[in-house]
Scaffold this motif. Structure first.
Motif, PDB file in Angstrom:
ATOM      1  N   PRO A   1       0.837  -1.204   0.000  1.00 60.80           N
ATOM      2  CA  PRO A   1       0.000   0.000   0.000  1.00 60.80           C
ATOM      3  C   PRO A   1       0.874   1.258   0.000  1.00 60.80           C
ATOM      4  O   PRO A   1       1.873   1.335   0.718  1.00 60.80           O
ATOM      5  N   GLY A   2       0.483   2.218  -0.812  1.00 61.65           N
ATOM      6  CA  GLY A   2       1.242   3.458  -0.915  1.00 61.65           C
ATOM      7  C   GLY A   2       2.145   3.534  -2.119  1.00 61.65           C
ATOM      8  O   GLY A   2       2.740   4.582  -2.389  1.00 61.65           O
ATOM      9  N   LEU A   3       2.258   2.428  -2.862  1.00 56.11           N
ATOM     10  CA  LEU A   3       3.052   2.442  -4.085  1.00 56.11           C
ATOM     11  C   LEU A   3       2.383   3.284  -5.165  1.00 56.11           C
ATOM     12  O   LEU A   3       1.172   3.529  -5.148  1.00 56.11           O
ATOM     13  N   VAL A   4       3.183   3.689  -6.149  1.00 58.80           N
ATOM     14  CA  VAL A   4       2.676   4.087  -7.457  1.00 58.80           C
ATOM     15  C   VAL A   4       3.038   2.953  -8.406  1.00 58.80           C
ATOM     16  O   VAL A   4       4.220   2.610  -8.546  1.00 58.80           O
ATOM     17  N   VAL A   5       2.037   2.349  -9.021  1.00 59.13           N
ATOM     18  CA  VAL A   5       2.232   1.237  -9.951  1.00 59.13           C
ATOM     19  C   VAL A   5       1.808   1.697 -11.336  1.00 59.13           C
ATOM     20  O   VAL A   5       0.703   2.218 -11.514  1.00 59.13           O
ATOM     21  N   ALA A   6       2.676   1.535 -12.309  1.00 55.86           N
ATOM     22  CA  ALA A   6       2.359   1.905 -13.692  1.00 55.86           C
ATOM     23  C   ALA A   6       2.517   0.684 -14.573  1.00 55.86           C
ATOM     24  O   ALA A   6       3.560   0.025 -14.547  1.00 55.86           O
ATOM     25  N   ALA A   7       1.472   0.367 -15.329  1.00 49.83           N
ATOM     26  CA  ALA A   7       1.482  -0.792 -16.231  1.00 49.83           C
ATOM     27  C   ALA A   7       1.346  -0.305 -17.660  1.00 49.83           C
ATOM     28  O   ALA A   7       0.366   0.352 -18.021  1.00 49.83           O
ATOM     29  N   LEU A   8       2.328  -0.643 -18.472  1.00 49.14           N
ATOM     30  CA  LEU A   8       2.370  -0.245 -19.869  1.00 49.14           C
ATOM     31  C   LEU A   8       2.262  -1.487 -20.741  1.00 49.14           C
ATOM     32  O   LEU A   8       2.886  -2.511 -20.468  1.00 49.14           O
ATOM     33  N   SER A   9       1.458  -1.409 -21.799  1.00 49.56           N
ATOM     34  CA  SER A   9       1.346  -2.529 -22.736  1.00 49.56           C
ATOM     35  C   SER A   9       1.202  -1.988 -24.145  1.00 49.56           C
ATOM     36  O   SER A   9       1.053  -0.780 -24.358  1.00 49.56           O
ATOM     37  N   ALA A  10       1.228  -2.891 -25.112  1.00 46.33           N
ATOM     38  CA  ALA A  10       1.070  -2.479 -26.513  1.00 46.33           C
ATOM     39  C   ALA A  10      -0.386  -2.269 -26.865  1.00 46.33           C
ATOM     40  O   ALA A  10      -0.775  -1.232 -27.403  1.00 46.33           O
ATOM     41  N   TRP A  11      -1.229  -3.277 -26.567  1.00 46.87           N
ATOM     42  CA  TRP A  11      -2.598  -3.295 -27.068  1.00 46.87           C
ATOM     43  C   TRP A  11      -3.636  -2.991 -25.996  1.00 46.87           C
ATOM     44  O   TRP A  11      -4.818  -2.847 -26.316  1.00 46.87           O
ATOM     45  N   GLY A  12      -3.242  -2.902 -24.718  1.00 47.78           N
ATOM     46  CA  GLY A  12      -4.187  -2.683 -23.626  1.00 47.78           C
ATOM     47  C   GLY A  12      -4.485  -3.978 -22.904  1.00 47.78           C
ATOM     48  O   GLY A  12      -4.382  -5.063 -23.474  1.00 47.78           O
ATOM     49  N   GLY A  13      -4.870  -3.862 -21.665  1.00 51.56           N
ATOM     50  CA  GLY A  13      -5.135  -5.052 -20.843  1.00 51.56           C
ATOM     51  C   GLY A  13      -6.563  -5.527 -20.952  1.00 51.56           C
ATOM     52  O   GLY A  13      -7.168  -5.919 -19.946  1.00 51.56           O
ATOM     53  N   TYR A  14      -7.120  -5.557 -22.129  1.00 46.23           N
ATOM     54  CA  TYR A  14      -8.512  -5.929 -22.365  1.00 46.23           C
ATOM     55  C   TYR A  14      -8.608  -6.390 -23.819  1.00 46.23           C
ATOM     56  O   TYR A  14      -7.708  -6.136 -24.638  1.00 46.23           O
ATOM     57  N   GLY A  15      -9.717  -7.047 -24.150  1.00 48.38           N
ATOM     58  CA  GLY A  15      -9.972  -7.416 -25.535  1.00 48.38           C
ATOM     59  C   GLY A  15      -9.187  -8.630 -25.993  1.00 48.38           C
ATOM     60  O   GLY A  15      -8.306  -9.140 -25.288  1.00 48.38           O
ATOM     61  N   PRO A  16      -9.455  -9.114 -27.210  1.00 50.27           N
ATOM     62  CA  PRO A  16      -8.839 -10.349 -27.699  1.00 50.27           C
ATOM     63  C   PRO A  16      -7.340 -10.256 -27.938  1.00 50.27           C
ATOM     64  O   PRO A  16      -6.675 -11.282 -28.012  1.00 50.27           O
ATOM     65  N   TRP A  17      -6.798  -9.053 -28.047  1.00 51.92           N
ATOM     66  CA  TRP A  17      -5.359  -8.901 -28.268  1.00 51.92           C
ATOM     67  C   TRP A  17      -4.611  -8.507 -27.003  1.00 51.92           C
ATOM     68  O   TRP A  17      -3.435  -8.153 -27.058  1.00 51.92           O
ATOM     69  N   SER A  18      -5.249  -8.567 -25.866  1.00 50.37           N
ATOM     70  CA  SER A  18      -4.599  -8.089 -24.644  1.00 50.37           C
ATOM     71  C   SER A  18      -3.321  -8.846 -24.326  1.00 50.37           C
ATOM     72  O   SER A  18      -2.380  -8.268 -23.768  1.00 50.37           O
ATOM     73  N   GLY A  19      -3.266 -10.117 -24.677  1.00 50.09           N
ATOM     74  CA  GLY A  19      -2.090 -10.912 -24.366  1.00 50.09           C
ATOM     75  C   GLY A  19      -1.054 -10.961 -25.471  1.00 50.09           C
ATOM     76  O   GLY A  19      -0.069 -11.697 -25.365  1.00 50.09           O
ATOM     77  N   ARG A  20      -1.238 -10.167 -26.514  1.00 52.28           N
ATOM     78  CA  ARG A  20      -0.305 -10.212 -27.640  1.00 52.28           C
ATOM     79  C   ARG A  20       0.889  -9.284 -27.414  1.00 52.28           C
ATOM     80  O   ARG A  20       0.778  -8.239 -26.789  1.00 52.28           O
ATOM     81  N   ARG A  21       2.006  -9.712 -27.963  1.00 54.43           N
ATOM     82  CA  ARG A  21       3.181  -8.865 -27.966  1.00 54.43           C
ATOM     83  C   ARG A  21       2.984  -7.756 -28.995  1.00 54.43           C
ATOM     84  O   ARG A  21       2.246  -7.923 -29.965  1.00 54.43           O
ATOM     85  N   GLY A  22       3.680  -6.649 -28.806  1.00 57.38           N
ATOM     86  CA  GLY A  22       3.544  -5.570 -29.765  1.00 57.38           C
ATOM     87  C   GLY A  22       4.611  -4.512 -29.596  1.00 57.38           C
ATOM     88  O   GLY A  22       5.213  -4.384 -28.524  1.00 57.38           O
ATOM     89  N   PHE A  23       4.844  -3.787 -30.655  1.00 58.60           N
ATOM     90  CA  PHE A  23       5.794  -2.687 -30.666  1.00 58.60           C
ATOM     91  C   PHE A  23       5.170  -1.511 -31.412  1.00 58.60           C
ATOM     92  O   PHE A  23       4.186  -1.675 -32.144  1.00 58.60           O
ATOM     93  N   ASP A  24       5.750  -0.346 -31.276  1.00 60.61           N
ATOM     94  CA  ASP A  24       5.261   0.860 -31.937  1.00 60.61           C
ATOM     95  C   ASP A  24       5.004   0.616 -33.427  1.00 60.61           C
ATOM     96  O   ASP A  24       3.934   0.946 -33.952  1.00 60.61           O
ATOM     97  N   SER A  25       5.968   0.050 -34.118  1.00 59.55           N
ATOM     98  CA  SER A  25       5.831  -0.139 -35.564  1.00 59.55           C
ATOM     99  C   SER A  25       4.638  -1.005 -35.911  1.00 59.55           C
ATOM    100  O   SER A  25       3.961  -0.773 -36.932  1.00 59.55           O
ATOM    101  N   LEU A  26       4.336  -1.998 -35.085  1.00 57.75           N
ATOM    102  CA  LEU A  26       3.213  -2.895 -35.350  1.00 57.75           C
ATOM    103  C   LEU A  26       1.887  -2.232 -35.004  1.00 57.75           C
ATOM    104  O   LEU A  26       0.876  -2.443 -35.696  1.00 57.75           O
ATOM    105  N   VAL A  27       1.853  -1.430 -33.948  1.00 58.50           N
ATOM    106  CA  VAL A  27       0.627  -0.712 -33.604  1.00 58.50           C
ATOM    107  C   VAL A  27       0.294   0.298 -34.708  1.00 58.50           C
ATOM    108  O   VAL A  27      -0.875   0.492 -35.062  1.00 58.50           O
ATOM    109  N   GLN A  28       1.302   0.927 -35.283  1.00 59.07           N
ATOM    110  CA  GLN A  28       1.066   1.817 -36.421  1.00 59.07           C
ATOM    111  C   GLN A  28       0.372   1.081 -37.565  1.00 59.07           C
ATOM    112  O   GLN A  28      -0.530   1.620 -38.216  1.00 59.07           O
TER     113      GLN A  28
END
Length: 470
Positions: free
Chosen positions: A312-339
């Motif tokens: 308790p008291g932490l700042v937690v930041a979670a970054l992903s390519a596609w978001g933590g929801y939807g059918p692609w949430s578990g996919r790997r990704g990079f800027d070039s692929l998101v473009q």
């Protein structure tokens, strides 16, 4: 809890997403330069907004800690500094050598029914791509091109994904909007910044000028966006320790670009002794930033919810390519692929011949937004406490860029950059890995740092411990 919708690509929209006081926007001034980061989409607007918000969040925290009036804050955003920083990996020289930013098999390919792009910069990604395509590990570009010309881009996308590799078929903005993942991304805000409990207010030492002085940051990120964020927090005085798994080596060139101000160590969380060491680090951390696929670190108790419960008291930041929801949430990704998936590549070129942004702007922009969100969370904690959880995704930044675009003629681009010589925003430094030429940080506010306090060292060569307090 801050859930701001997608809005025009400007500092006001990003600052609102961060929950900032709109009155502080009057403290930001801009030096615009015609032709900076030229594109059909408003890339320079995104870049200056992200950097402006990060600078403002840093100045706000510094003023809060120094007990100065927020009305005295002055932030300056220069398109030249911003454009140079957003292409920092292209300006880097290591002993006079330019880094390699894309491997031969990381590129666009013309398939039977359109285009796709692959990412194979890391050896394990190249091996998975080659295995999925049924070619040898030493396959040439010509061999892969001939093979893919006979196959469907969408079929290859699924085949490579199933093998743990990275390949994405080109889509128009309309096609992405109709895709299940694209539709869910469009329904999300630019970012979320949530208070998840009633942890007591954070006590920070007063009278310091460096906004993040005394803050300990566990950096569990790779590639550009996450490391840009932690590189920025290190610039602002945080003790940033990057932790990587020994079995996932980093590109030395990528580490040289984003390793400024930080230390780097390696721990295998499947090893009992290394796990104990990591837990000791976690016990002393103020901020934890993760940049792996959603769920990838859950077995180690490092999901945002688990971290919030453990500390308790932490700042937690979670970054992903596609978001933590939807059918692609578990996919790997990079800027070039998101473009490519989100319609950006089709917009910057055409469906018949895709293009790219003038920088890996989704990575860099998201990185500065992430740093800004952490800084704002720390400021909020000093007054109201609470464990804070930040979530960002490259795809959400892409949606902000695409959906917030002002109408512009097809194929129209800005005029040539009036300051196309970046020398004013480059410098040189000696480092343990050699003489470096590198981009200066783009953040600028009264009393703020002009450069990092230390150059990058070798990847994974530091001890797994925090620096002494003070």
């Amino acid at each position: 809890m801050t859930h701001a919708p997608h809005a025009p690509v400007d500092t006001r929209a990003a600052w609102a997403a961060l929950g900032g006081d709109p009155a502080l926007l009057a403290r930001v001034s801009y030096r615009t330069r015609a032709g900076a980061l030229p594109a059909r989409l408003p890339v320079v607007d995104l870049a200056r907004s992200c950097v402006g918000c990060c600078s403002l969040a840093a100045a706000e925290l510094a003023a809060t800690r120094a007990r100065h009036s927020l009305g005295a804050i002055r932030v300056r955003v220069d398109d030249g500094a911003v454009a140079t920083a957003f292409t920092s990996e292209r300006h880097l020289l290591i002993e006079g050598r330019a880094p390699v930013n894309f491997a031969p098999l990381s590129r666009f390919w013309h398939a039977r029914d359109g285009w796709l792009r692959t990412h194979a910069n890391y050896p394990h990604h190249r091996a998975r791509l080659c295995a999925a395509l049924g070619v040898g590990a030493d396959a040439t570009v010509d061999e892969v091109a001939a093979l893919l010309a006979e196959r469907s881009a969408f079929e290859v996308e699924e085949t490579v994904h199933a093998a743990g590799g990275l390949a994405v078929a080109l889509r128009t903005p309309e096609e992405w909007a109709a895709h299940p993942q694209g539709a869910q991304v469009a329904a999300q805000p630019l970012l979320t910044l949530d208070r998840v409990d009633a942890a007591p207010p954070r006590t920070l030492s007063r009278g310091v000028l460096s906004p993040a002085a005394g803050i300990r940051v566990l950096d569990l990120t790779r590639v550009i966006a996450g490391p840009v964020a932690t590189r920025t927090l290190a610039l602002l005085g945080a003790d940033v320790l990057r932790v990587d798994a020994p079995q996932l080596p980093e590109s030395p060139d990528a580490h040289a670009d984003t390793g400024f101000g930080k230390r780097s160590t390696r721990l295998d969380l499947t090893d009992a002794a290394d796990r104990r060491t990591f837990d000791e680090l976690l016990a002393g951390a103020d901020v934890v930033i993760t940049g792996y696929r959603p769920g990838a670190l859950d077995r180690f108790g490092l999901a945002p919810e688990a971290l919030a419960e453990r500390r308790p008291g932490l700042v937690v930041a979670a970054l992903s390519a596609w978001g933590g929801y939807g059918p692609w949430s578990g996919r790997r990704g990079f800027d070039s692929l998101v473009q490519v998936a989100s319609g950006i590549a089709a917009t910057e070129g055409s469906p018949e011949r895709p293009g790219t942004l003038p920088a890996q702007a989704l990575d860099h922009g998201t990185g500065y937004l992430l740093a800004a969100a952490v800084l704002r969370a720390l400021t909020e904690q000093t007054a109201r406490g609470g464990t804070r959880v930040v979530r960002l995704a490259l795809a959400q930044t892409a949606a902000w860029l695409v959906q917030g675009a002002r109408p512009r003629g097809y194929g129209e681009r800005a005029q040539p950059y009036e300051a196309d010589d970046p020398a004013a925003w480059l410098t040189e430094a000696d480092s343990p890995i050699g003489r470096l030429r590198h981009a200066l940080p783009p953040l600028s506010f009264d009393g703020g740092p002009a450069n990092w306090s230390r150059p990058p060292g070798g990847w994974g060569t530091d001890e797994a411990g925090w620096l002494p307090a003070g």
